[in-house]
Write an enzyme that holds these catalytic residues in place. Structure first.
Site, PDB file in Angstrom:
ATOM      1  N   GLY A 176       9.721  -6.046   7.035  1.00 58.27           N
ATOM      2  CA  GLY A 176       9.632  -7.454   7.382  1.00 58.27           C
ATOM      3  C   GLY A 176       9.477  -8.356   6.174  1.00 58.27           C
ATOM      4  O   GLY A 176      10.195  -9.351   6.030  1.00 58.27           O
ATOM      5  N   LYS A 215       0.786  -1.232   0.000  1.00 57.23           N
ATOM      6  CA  LYS A 215       0.000   0.000   0.000  1.00 57.23           C
ATOM      7  C   LYS A 215       0.819   1.284   0.000  1.00 57.23           C
ATOM      8  O   LYS A 215       1.808   1.389   0.723  1.00 57.23           O
ATOM      9  CB  LYS A 215      -0.917   0.013   1.232  1.00 57.23           C
ATOM     10  CG  LYS A 215      -2.045  -0.992   1.106  1.00 57.23           C
ATOM     11  CD  LYS A 215      -2.525  -1.435   2.454  1.00 57.23           C
ATOM     12  CE  LYS A 215      -3.756  -0.703   2.908  1.00 57.23           C
ATOM     13  NZ  LYS A 215      -3.978  -0.893   4.352  1.00 57.23           N
ATOM     14  N   GLY A 225       8.725  -1.521  11.066  1.00 58.13           N
ATOM     15  CA  GLY A 225       8.075  -0.278  11.477  1.00 58.13           C
ATOM     16  C   GLY A 225       9.069   0.737  12.024  1.00 58.13           C
ATOM     17  O   GLY A 225       8.999   1.924  11.720  1.00 58.13           O
TER      18      GLY A 225
END
Ligand code: ADP
Ligand code: MG
Length: 401
Positions: A358, A200, A382
């Site tokens: 990841g 995304k 993150g």
């Protein structure tokens, strides 16, 4: 940032180390031990200095209570193998078993306590609850070492509050991760290329915002490419499209032009009849995706071979490359070509090549590349993105003087 060198003589001292041993498990079998391997240097450093080493970590997302499927025991066993010494495992985190394990530690010994997130205090939204839990952890030790880079963007008890309760320092993994992230944001060697993919656009907005002024080339693939293609006025069939981000992408393209950043989009796309390994596939031009035999129902699942070749050339000609997000649905071999080509090109960069994220890290390992072929594979998805977004990370802030 305070580093291990700032700690005094550790001989016989108890040191609690926050690692990120959050490895993927299939039952009790570890499917990728990358994060355990990355935790070893700091633990070895402490063992060699004859400290009593207490390792804490989370694994998965248990809901504040013991849950056998998230036990750290397999990780503790693997850590022992990698260290080449026995590792004590405590079946609770701050209870009687943990307390016993800490007391039983000899100088140079290592104990792993059970999953931090079996305790509601670890991730509580209430600072007082976190502090109360951190106080119990702090009672076990003389010093705290923070080395779980994957969690430094979180204000959690073992990351943030614990660091305030004991003399604390960053471990070698965090030091390395921060050095690499720093070189990506401060005076990178040029040309500097950033390659973004994954599912995304909305996940990567912050990174694009913050890095756009400092990069020379921005290469875009993966599911997010279709929102960019739509921003250029092209139809994308049934490919992943974030309609509400089209305007944002239009703005990025405009800003890039003003800043003199070259945005490299794929010129061809691998379109599939459906999502799955048994799909029929066709290669189309990126600006004519609906001209494939599947028309408006075609799904773009990878960048095409010409694009893969061009992306690889741009990457290899760069001195600094940061890559986050697979170029296609690499989990299915027929859509792994773009990701494979980009990974291969990163291994040939004459300069700094960094893989973050990841799924991207998993992709390079699944596709058969070795960690050593890259300048750095970040352990924190993150956390590294938030660092590159220019955000302040609480788990790092708390280690500053
Ligand atoms: P990372 O974890 O490295 O940051 P992301 O989580 O953003 O990466 O994205 C990874 C996922 O993106 C993968 O599971 C991959 O299958 C998916 N993906 C890549 N390209 C496409 C595409 N064209 N359509 C749908 N999904 C895609
Ligand atoms: Mg991901």
């Amino acid at each position: 940032m305070r580093t291990l060198a700032s700690l005094p003589n550790l001989d016989g001292k108890r040191v609690i180390v926050r690692c990120d041993l959050n490895v993927p498990l299939d039952g009790t079998t570890i499917t990728d031990d990358g994060r355990i391997v990355a935790s070893v240097p700091t633990i070895k450093y402490l063992v060699e200095r004859r400290a009593k080493v207490i390792v804490v970590s989370h694994l998965g997302r248990p809901e504040g209570a013991p849950d056998a499927k998230y036990s750290l025991e397999p990780a503790a066993t693997r850590l022992g193998e990698l260290l080449g010494q026995p590792v004590l495992f405590a079946t609770d985190t701050v209870g009687a078993d943990a307390s016993g394990a800490v007391k039983a530690l000899a100088s140079g010994g290592v104990a792993v306590l059970e999953n931090l997130r079996f305790n509601p205090g670890e991730t509580s939204k209430d600072a007082e609850e976190r502090k109360a839990f951190a106080e119990k952890l702090a009672a076990f030790a003389d010093f705290f070492v923070s080395d779980g880079f994957g969690v430094v963007h979180r204000k959690q008890a073992s990351v943030y509050e614990l660091a305030q309760l004991l003399p604390s320092a960053a471990g070698l993994l965090i030091q390395k991760e921060v050095e690499v992230a720093h070189s990506l944001t401060t005076a990178p060697e040029r040309p500097y290329a950033v390659v973004l993919g994954g599912s995304k656009v909305s996940d990567k907005l912050g990174v694009i915002d913050n890095l756009l002024p400092s990069v020379n080339k921005l290469l875009i693939g993966g599911g997010m490419v279709f929102t960019f293609l739509a921003a250029q006025g092209h139809k994308v069939g049934a490919s992943l499209l974030e309609k509400d981000q089209i305007d944002t992408c239009v703005n990025y393209l405009k800003r890039a032009e003003e800043l003199g950043v070259e945005v490299v989009l794929p010129t061809d796309i691998i379109v599939a009849s459906k999502f799955g390994a048994d799909a029929e596939v066709a290669i189309t031009a990126a600006d004519a995706i609906e001209s494939s035999p599947f028309g408006a129902t075609g799904l773009g699942l990878d960048i095409g071979p010409d694009s893969a070749k061009h992306f690889a050339e741009v990457i290899k000609a760069s001195k600094t490359v940061f890559w986050n997000g697979p170029m296609g649905v690499f989990e299915i071999d027929k859509f792994a070509g773009g990701t494979r080509a980009v990974a291969q090109a990163l291994t040939e960069v004459d300069g700094l090549s960094v893989v973050g994220g990841g799924d991207s890290a998993a992709a390079v390992r699944i596709l058969g590349f070795k960690d050593e072929q890259f300048g750095h594979i970040s352990t924190g998805g993150g956390a590294s993105l938030e660092y590159l977004e220019g955000k302040s990370l609480p788990g790092l802030e708390v280690l500053n003087d």
